[in-house]
Motif scaffolding. Structure first.
Motif, PDB file in Angstrom:
ATOM      1  N   ALA A 191       3.339   7.354  -1.921  1.00 34.26           N
ATOM      2  CA  ALA A 191       4.234   6.832  -2.959  1.00 34.26           C
ATOM      3  C   ALA A 191       5.408   6.111  -2.328  1.00 34.26           C
ATOM      4  N   TYR A 192       5.414   6.020  -1.025  1.00 33.68           N
ATOM      5  CA  TYR A 192       6.556   5.450  -0.324  1.00 33.68           C
ATOM      6  C   TYR A 192       6.208   4.111   0.318  1.00 33.68           C
ATOM      7  N   ARG A 193       7.015   3.115  -0.014  1.00 34.14           N
ATOM      8  CA  ARG A 193       6.814   1.787   0.574  1.00 34.14           C
ATOM      9  C   ARG A 193       7.508   1.756   1.940  1.00 34.14           C
ATOM     10  N   ASP A 194       6.892   2.385   2.896  1.00 38.05           N
ATOM     11  CA  ASP A 194       7.502   2.508   4.215  1.00 38.05           C
ATOM     12  C   ASP A 194       6.599   1.879   5.254  1.00 38.05           C
ATOM     13  N   PHE A 195       7.062   0.784   5.844  1.00 41.79           N
ATOM     14  CA  PHE A 195       6.251   0.070   6.815  1.00 41.79           C
ATOM     15  C   PHE A 195       5.942   0.934   8.037  1.00 41.79           C
ATOM     16  N   GLU A 196       6.871   1.820   8.405  1.00 45.16           N
ATOM     17  CA  GLU A 196       6.653   2.654   9.584  1.00 45.16           C
ATOM     18  C   GLU A 196       5.451   3.582   9.392  1.00 45.16           C
ATOM     19  N   TYR A 197       5.289   4.099   8.172  1.00 45.17           N
ATOM     20  CA  TYR A 197       4.121   4.929   7.884  1.00 45.17           C
ATOM     21  C   TYR A 197       2.841   4.134   8.116  1.00 45.17           C
ATOM     22  N   ALA A 198       2.805   2.956   7.536  1.00 41.11           N
ATOM     23  CA  ALA A 198       1.607   2.120   7.646  1.00 41.11           C
ATOM     24  C   ALA A 198       1.323   1.749   9.089  1.00 41.11           C
ATOM     25  N   ARG A 199       2.370   1.397   9.832  1.00 43.82           N
ATOM     26  CA  ARG A 199       2.173   0.975  11.215  1.00 43.82           C
ATOM     27  C   ARG A 199       1.651   2.123  12.077  1.00 43.82           C
ATOM     28  N   GLU A 200       2.228   3.321  11.886  1.00 38.04           N
ATOM     29  CA  GLU A 200       1.754   4.473  12.649  1.00 38.04           C
ATOM     30  C   GLU A 200       0.325   4.829  12.257  1.00 38.04           C
ATOM     31  N   ALA A 201       0.036   4.717  10.972  1.00 37.17           N
ATOM     32  CA  ALA A 201      -1.309   5.038  10.488  1.00 37.17           C
ATOM     33  C   ALA A 201      -2.360   4.149  11.150  1.00 37.17           C
ATOM     34  N   THR A 203      -2.397   2.969  14.070  1.00 35.62           N
ATOM     35  CA  THR A 203      -2.671   3.356  15.458  1.00 35.62           C
ATOM     36  C   THR A 203      -3.699   4.473  15.531  1.00 35.62           C
ATOM     37  N   TYR A 204      -3.930   5.166  14.430  1.00 36.83           N
ATOM     38  CA  TYR A 204      -4.926   6.233  14.384  1.00 36.83           C
ATOM     39  C   TYR A 204      -6.237   5.775  13.754  1.00 36.83           C
ATOM     40  N   GLY A 205      -6.416   4.489  13.637  1.00 32.56           N
ATOM     41  CA  GLY A 205      -7.679   3.956  13.133  1.00 32.56           C
ATOM     42  C   GLY A 205      -7.849   4.069  11.630  1.00 32.56           C
TER      43      GLY A 205
END
Length: 250
Positions: free
Chosen positions: A84-94, A96-98
Motif C-alpha cells: 500500500a506504500y508508494r515507496d521506490f526503495e521497496y521496489a528497488r530492493e525487491a 534485487t531479490y528477483g
C-alpha cells in the motif's frame, strides 16, 4: 494450473484476493494462505509452488525478508509483491531479490489479469524449454516441475556427472539443504532423486552396450558401479534383461 501461495497479515484482504478473483481463468490456483512471512517460508520448504503473492509489510518476517530468503535458497519461486506504500526503495530492493512484479494495494482487477497473464506466459515458455532440454538429455520426467530453474540445474548436474553424482553434491550446487532438495525434487518431478540417477545411469549403460565393444564390467565402472554384480542386478531390474542379453540383442 500453476500454484500460488498468498501471504498477507490482513486476513480480510487476503481472503478477498484469494476467493473473489477468478484465478482459474488466468491459469492459476491458490493452494495456501499464510498470515506472515515465517508461515509462508515454512510452507515453501515443504510444498513447492510456482508463484508467491506477498504483502511487503507483515509481522515476524516481512515480505522483503521472505523474498531475500527465497532468493538466497534458490527456491525457484516467482514473486509478486503487494504494498500500500508508494515507496521506490521497496521496489528497488525487491528487484534485487528477483521479484517478478510489484503491485500497489488494493490491486485492481485489470492489473492482476495483466501481471498473471504475463507470468503464465513466462512459466509456459520456461516449462517448454526445459522439457525439450530434458528430452535431449535423458528423457522427460513425469510431473510438472520443468518450469523450475532449480530442477533444471539438478538435471544438468546428474546428466553431466551421473557416474559420481550424489544428493549432497547437487544440494551444494543449488545451495539448498539435502533433505529439502529430496522433497522438492519428488514434488516437482514425481520421481525420487535416486530414481532419476538410476534412470540416467541405466540409459547410458544401454547406450554403451549397444556399441558392442565394452564388456559388462567396463560399462559398470563407466556408469558409476564399483561392483559389477550390483550393476547387473540394477540393469536387469530396470531393463528386464541382463547386460549380456541386451548386448546380444535378446
Amino acid at each position: 494450473m500453476y500454484k500460488i501461495l498468498a501471504a498477507d497479515d490482513e486476513e480480510d484482504t487476503r481472503d478477498t484476493l484469494c476467493n473473489c478473483f477468478p484465478w482459474e481463468s488466468v491459469g492459476f490456483t491458490v493452494v495456501h494462505q499464510a498470515g506472515n512471512g515465517l508461515e509462508a517460508l515454512s510452507y515453501l520448504e515443504a510444498n513447492p509452488v510456482d508463484v508467491l503473492l506477498c504483502d511487503i509489510r507483515m509481522p515476524m518476517m516481512s515480505g522483503l525478508e521472505l523474498c531475500k530468503q527465497i532468493h538466497q535458497r534458490r527456491m525457484g519461486v516467482r514473486i509478486v509483491l503487494l504494498s500500500a506504500y508508494r515507496d521506490f526503495e521497496y521496489a528497488r530492493e525487491a528487484m534485487t531479490y528477483g521479484v517478478s512484479h510489484y503491485m500497489l494495494k488494493p490491486a485492481k482487477y485489470d492489473d492482476i489479469v495483466g501481471v498473471f497473464t504475463q507470468l503464465k506466459t513466462a512459466l509456459d515458455e520456461a516449462k517448454d524449454s526445459l522439457a525439450a532440454e530434458a528430452a535431449e538429455h535423458g528423457g522427460a520426467l513425469p510431473g510438472s516441475g520443468w518450469g523450475d530453474p532449480v530442477i533444471s540445474t539438478i538435471v544438468k548436474c546428474v546428466n553431466t556427472d551421473y557416474r559420481t553424482v550424489t544428493l549432497q553434491l547437487v544440494s551444494e550446487t543449488v545451495e539448498m539443504n539435502s533433505s529439502y532438495v529430496s522433497v522438492y525434487f519428488k514434488k516437482k518431478t514425481g520421481m525420487h532423486f535416486s530414481e532419476y540417477v538410476l534412470k540416467v545411469r541405466m540409459e547410458k549403460a544401454a547406450e554403451l552396450l549397444k556399441h558392442g565393444y565394452m564388456k559388462a564390467f567396463e560399462v559398470s565402472e563407466a556408469v558409476g558401479y564399483a561392483n559389477p554384480k550390483n550393476f547387473i542386478r540394477a540393469f536387469k531390474q530396470f531393463h528386464g534383461i541382463t547386460p549380456g542379453q541386451f548386448k546380444n540383442g535378446r
